[in-house]
Design an enzyme around this catalytic site. Sequence first.
Site, mmCIF file in Angstrom:
data_model
loop_
_atom_site.group_PDB
_atom_site.id
_atom_site.type_symbol
_atom_site.label_atom_id
_atom_site.label_comp_id
_atom_site.label_asym_id
_atom_site.label_seq_id
_atom_site.Cartn_x
_atom_site.Cartn_y
_atom_site.Cartn_z
ATOM 1 N N ASP A 296 0.870 -1.167 0.000
ATOM 2 C CA ASP A 296 0.000 0.000 0.000
ATOM 3 C C ASP A 296 0.914 1.227 0.000
ATOM 4 O OD1 ASP A 296 -2.201 1.641 0.066
ATOM 5 O OD2 ASP A 296 -3.172 0.602 1.728
ATOM 6 N N TRP A 297 0.377 2.337 -0.443
ATOM 7 C CA TRP A 297 1.206 3.522 -0.693
ATOM 8 C C TRP A 297 1.822 4.058 0.599
ATOM 9 C CZ3 TRP A 297 0.215 1.145 -4.634
ATOM 10 C CH2 TRP A 297 0.351 1.618 -5.929
#
Length: 813
Positions: free
Chosen positions: A236-237
Amino acid sequence: MAGAQPTPADEAREAVVEAALGALGLDAKARLLAGQDMWTLPALPEIGLKSLVMSDGPIGVRGVRWTADDPSVALPSPTALAATWDPGLARRAGVLLAQEARRKGVHVLLAPTVNLHRSPLGGRHFECYSEDPYLTGVIGTGYVLGVQSGGVGTTVKHFVANDAETDRLTVNNLVPERALRELYLAPFEAIVRNARPWGVMTAYNTVNGTTMTEHHHLVGEVLRGEWGFDGFNVSDWTAARDTVAAANGGLDVAMPGPRTVYGPALAQAVRDGKVSEATVDAAVRRVLRLAARVGILAGAEPVVAAPPAPVDGEALAREIARRSFVLVRNERGALPLRPGATVALIGAAARDARVLGGGSATVFPPRIVSPLDGLTAALPAGTLAYAVGADPATELAVADQGFRLRAVCRNAAGEIIGTRSAPGGLIQWMGSDLPEGVTYATLHTVELTGTFTPRASGPHTFGIKGTGPFTLTVDGTTYYDDDQRAGQEDPFDTFFGAPVPRARVELTAGEPVEVSLTHVVRIPEDLPMKVVGFALAHSGPQRDPDELIAEAVEAARGADTAVVMVATTDRVESEGFDRRDLRLPGRQDDLVRAVAAANPNTVVVVNSGSPVELPWRNEVAAVLLTWFPGQEGGAALADVLTGAHEPGGRLPTTWGSLADAPVTQVVPVDGELRYSEGVFIGYRAWERAGRTPSYPFGHGLGYTDWAYESLEADGTTVRVRVRNTGERAGREVVQVYVGPTGPGPERPARWLAGFASVEAGPGESAEVTVELPRRAFEVWDDTAKTWSCVKGSYEISAGRSIADRRLTAAINV
């Protein structure tokens, strides 16, 4: 892939992948595993590799630009898609999204989200499918099959136990292994085995002491080992935090860039002997395999050479919406509306529709059909009246109606270096998504400037969403010129945080005024990505709520039917925070009660992505749940209210009061969130606690009636015959539940084991066959670390919901 034999095409692609891998040096390999910007991986021309492009979903494909200038088809929310109980429809949605992705040059869709509705307070539940792992897995499988049939990759997310938003970057979720296997891993496993996704996204959170981007056991041993997953694994970012731990834990790609824990740092870790080059090679191999599958690696034939036939996005969005609407109450035949009847449509959400949830799932549709638009088009002239009644928005919203804005970029000398239209008041530029001619090195300020034409006279409030220096000017007067500070430590607060009111201005309806919001851009050096994000916010004159409700009551009193729209807002349901309660915001409950008292034929339409409390539900004639219905929601609502189509949905999650909900804890204690309820969430927990919800899992009415006539069952198959006993054609979702009747380990009273839908005309009968999966009779054995079939006697039941089981049969396994 476990259980899947490679085809000659697979083997040919693998040969190209191996040749490409062998031609790369360590630095190039490490660079490939790090995002080069917000959404892409770097091209490597020396091996014929183009840049891989990823984009957020799951209801649309935004592309690399976060702007209304680049519109996308907006489908209904994932809760709506799950409410259709139709994996075939989910697959068709996926095909459309693949079409949208290809149109925008996107190779990988960052979807679907298959986390579970553990607690109704989860702020992002509208983006997930269900509280039930089986239903989630089936719908998610259809979605992935559809997207990948169009030659576009998916990333099933967020792996794993990312079921709440509070402290999501750091929370340590303590999940018993049996619950982890039987609930939270189950939909991922089903999708991996049945749809062969090309990607998985690992979550921010920690599970049992190890952050998911470093979780070798769950990623390496379970996902890749037991299940045979052969796709790539992306963080995930900003979730990846440690080069060595992430690489050795099984993370392939660290996003976003250009500042990540991979790239040069990973190459150095190999040279220092902390990460083996074989580990890097395995990750690169998976990325190259993905590139080959989507057709951006020279010499490799893509999995899909010719995309599926074009899909009409507007038509499909409308179909999914009406098929998702769940009619939970319909007394005295209140719906469908009687032809020619007069209708009072009430509620701010009927005029300014909320069609999608907040956060990274946001897209910008080319059009939005509001309920007012849809019913105006569908009903005879002169039969529809409208009143605001009550506004759910108790805070400022991003500037929209009446604003005509553009973004002007200037350098430090004040010279204009670029412009871009800004149809709304929101600026979200990430990575390379800057106006033409603009670079981060030269950008000093961004001014949102243009006009605002109010639709009501009185005091208008203007505000600012974002952090840093701002100057706000309205009609020639500067109301704010200062530095606005962040409210929390989440780096995405700029996008998900609340706007701050900064000006109150008296304006006259129909008379435009000049507005300007200038932001001095400051991008901290330690941020892993370059982002420019802020918004101009606004709210119109606030009339006395009692007066608005009184006007709505008068409109309702003079109509044959009153249709009241109630809704949540993006300050209630969004990424980045959990809900504090399940109440409708503002005076909406008061509105419903007042209208129902004036007109016994009151229909309430609920516009929310996840459960809300409906304390007046037994005081109204009908209640229709419409989720976040996508861009065609208003047209679909007209289809259903007028009876042109039947509401087709069934509840994918239990609706009830927060006071009665068995699992509510979403706030960590000392950094830890204990899943102490084990395998008892959703309807499993409601039944165990002996509590009756407002509306049970699986519930949903149509415009006809059904009789359940026969059930035959053995250990593998259930056959159910039903008959349409009503006066019009309809669709029924036959739900099959399994429950133990003999001794054994502690288990829920029953659980969903399968379902099938059937359509039939008046008086017609039909038979469905539901295959019972072996897993329906298995539990995870913590001691043996394996699945164990629990032999004994079981009750097989078929019916319309978990609480409305019409037929039963006993079997022995």
